[in-house]
Design a protein around this motif. Sequence first.
Motif, PDB file in Angstrom:
ATOM      1  N   GLU A  13       0.907  -1.360   0.163  1.00  0.00           N
ATOM      2  CA  GLU A  13       0.187  -0.087   0.003  1.00  0.00           C
ATOM      3  C   GLU A  13       0.803   1.271  -0.063  1.00  0.00           C
ATOM      4  O   GLU A  13       2.080   1.243   0.416  1.00  0.00           O
ATOM      5  CB  GLU A  13      -1.035   0.133   1.320  1.00  0.00           C
ATOM      6  N   ALA A  14       0.403   2.231  -0.671  1.00  0.00           N
ATOM      7  CA  ALA A  14       1.105   3.646  -0.373  1.00  0.00           C
ATOM      8  C   ALA A  14       0.069   4.845  -0.733  1.00  0.00           C
ATOM      9  O   ALA A  14      -0.958   4.882  -1.191  1.00  0.00           O
ATOM     10  CB  ALA A  14       2.243   3.710  -1.690  1.00  0.00           C
ATOM     11  N   ASP A  15       0.508   5.925  -0.214  1.00  0.00           N
ATOM     12  CA  ASP A  15      -0.247   7.230  -0.226  1.00  0.00           C
ATOM     13  C   ASP A  15       0.189   8.016  -1.442  1.00  0.00           C
ATOM     14  O   ASP A  15       1.466   8.209  -1.353  1.00  0.00           O
ATOM     15  CB  ASP A  15      -0.229   7.941   1.080  1.00  0.00           C
ATOM     16  N   HIS A  16      -0.523   8.300  -2.334  1.00  0.00           N
ATOM     17  CA  HIS A  16      -0.149   9.179  -3.445  1.00  0.00           C
ATOM     18  C   HIS A  16      -0.173  10.548  -3.218  1.00  0.00           C
ATOM     19  O   HIS A  16      -0.091  11.379  -4.004  1.00  0.00           O
ATOM     20  CB  HIS A  16      -0.776   8.650  -4.794  1.00  0.00           C
ATOM     21  N   GLN A  17      -0.944  10.827  -2.034  1.00  0.00           N
ATOM     22  CA  GLN A  17      -0.988  12.409  -1.633  1.00  0.00           C
ATOM     23  C   GLN A  17      -1.793  13.084  -2.611  1.00  0.00           C
ATOM     24  O   GLN A  17      -1.755  14.282  -2.500  1.00  0.00           O
ATOM     25  CB  GLN A  17       0.267  13.134  -1.380  1.00  0.00           C
ATOM     26  N   ASN A  18      -2.604  12.555  -3.643  1.00  0.00           N
ATOM     27  CA  ASN A  18      -3.364  13.375  -4.588  1.00  0.00           C
ATOM     28  C   ASN A  18      -2.501  14.175  -5.419  1.00  0.00           C
ATOM     29  O   ASN A  18      -3.115  15.070  -5.903  1.00  0.00           O
ATOM     30  CB  ASN A  18      -4.594  14.248  -3.693  1.00  0.00           C
ATOM     31  N   ARG A  19      -1.363  13.697  -5.856  1.00  0.00           N
ATOM     32  CA  ARG A  19      -0.419  14.277  -6.660  1.00  0.00           C
ATOM     33  C   ARG A  19       0.127  13.297  -7.817  1.00  0.00           C
ATOM     34  O   ARG A  19       0.654  12.395  -7.443  1.00  0.00           O
ATOM     35  CB  ARG A  19       0.870  14.904  -5.835  1.00  0.00           C
ATOM     36  N   PRO A  20      -0.347  13.684  -8.878  1.00  0.00           N
ATOM     37  CA  PRO A  20       0.012  12.879  -9.974  1.00  0.00           C
ATOM     38  C   PRO A  20       1.636  12.472 -10.093  1.00  0.00           C
ATOM     39  O   PRO A  20       2.067  11.356 -10.382  1.00  0.00           O
ATOM     40  CB  PRO A  20      -0.278  13.929 -11.279  1.00  0.00           C
ATOM     41  N   ASP A  21       2.557  13.495  -9.753  1.00  0.00           N
ATOM     42  CA  ASP A  21       3.950  13.077  -9.838  1.00  0.00           C
ATOM     43  C   ASP A  21       4.381  12.048  -8.623  1.00  0.00           C
ATOM     44  O   ASP A  21       5.094  11.289  -8.901  1.00  0.00           O
ATOM     45  CB  ASP A  21       5.026  14.436  -9.518  1.00  0.00           C
TER      46      ASP A  21
END
Length: 407
Positions: free
Chosen positions: A73-81
């Motif tokens: 699992e990982a958190d993408h922080q709502n950032r496309p990069d």
Amino acid sequence: MELTRRTALAAGTAAAIAPLSRARAQANTIRVGVLTDMSGTYRDNTGPTSVACTREAVAEFGASHGFTVEVVEADHQNRPDVGSNIARQWYDQGVDVIVDVPTSSVGLAVNQIAREKNKAYLNVGSATADMTGPACSPNTIHWAYDTYMLAKSTGGAMVRAGGDSWFFITADYAFGHALERDNANFVRAAGGRVLGQVRTPFPGTTDFSSFLVQAAAARPKVIGLANAGADTANCVKQAAEFGITRRGIKLAALLLFVNDVQGIGLQTAQGLVCTESFYWNMNDKTRAWTQRIIRRTPTNYPNMIHAGCYSATLHFLKTVAAMGVPAAKASGVELINRMKATPSEDDCFGTGTIRADGRRLIPSFLFEVKAPAESSGPWDFYKLLQTTPANEAFRPISEGGCSLVRS
């Protein structure tokens, strides 16, 4: 970023990941990556409960199929990069499929990376209907819902009820734009008018007062909230504080989840209409499944995204078992094609099919949020207004512009 060592075997027990150099163990292990929002606007609507539902699918799949399954699992922080970097590294390090991915700008980026790497992507959280339209990919299936479905069900119902003039408050990124676009098309097709729109920064906006005042000043019959999660909740609460609905203006929460209602409270949310493709209290199977999930996440009930993560993962694992691990690992396109060719079935959505453009067909349900006196207990929030059959809920395949569809 290395693969996290929080794993789940098919039997549901924890175990250490074998070092990447151990090729034999690698060849017999399927890795599922849940890329989601663990800390931001969409945390309650996706996040830890998406992970829990994915792990439940792995546990229910069982350990008798000759291969093990690990969940990372990982958190993408709502950032496309950030999301792109995680997806690229996961695929390079042996993750076989990525699941969930709320925030359409992130989802579209992961969609492209999966295609480049010839890996599988099961999009659940990203709502943009472009995923099965101009951006369709042979490596991607879109589960649970999309902006067209929401617009047809919720927006269409509001217009039929007399809401023929609209003003949109729109999250300024791919999801918000698509949701506004699809709803505006239904409004205009029904003879209604769009009086204007205002775009709100994403992420990070918490004060929507100036946007609500601007919308109300246009005197629409309906203010369409083309946003989600905490943004929608804040808009609804602040609209109540400003007395906007007392002026005869209706709010259309174009993407509202049962979790948002919990945060807003029935006293404020009552009367809102919304569309979901899953509700925990629909029938005996959904209630029993929900009881299994809330043992993992006791403070948060599942919505259609959470159910979609479970459903998509379970269908993926059944397909891997049918193909064999070597064949499933060899080509994301072949794996996705096999998933499309096989009807899926589970306790959340029942039996369903997947179209050539990657759209998983599911009925949509238009709900109205109950008044406090109508609720029979915790999380009993919805009453069903209408059902749109699976073959009518989504954009016709001939209208999407997907390159995978032969005319």
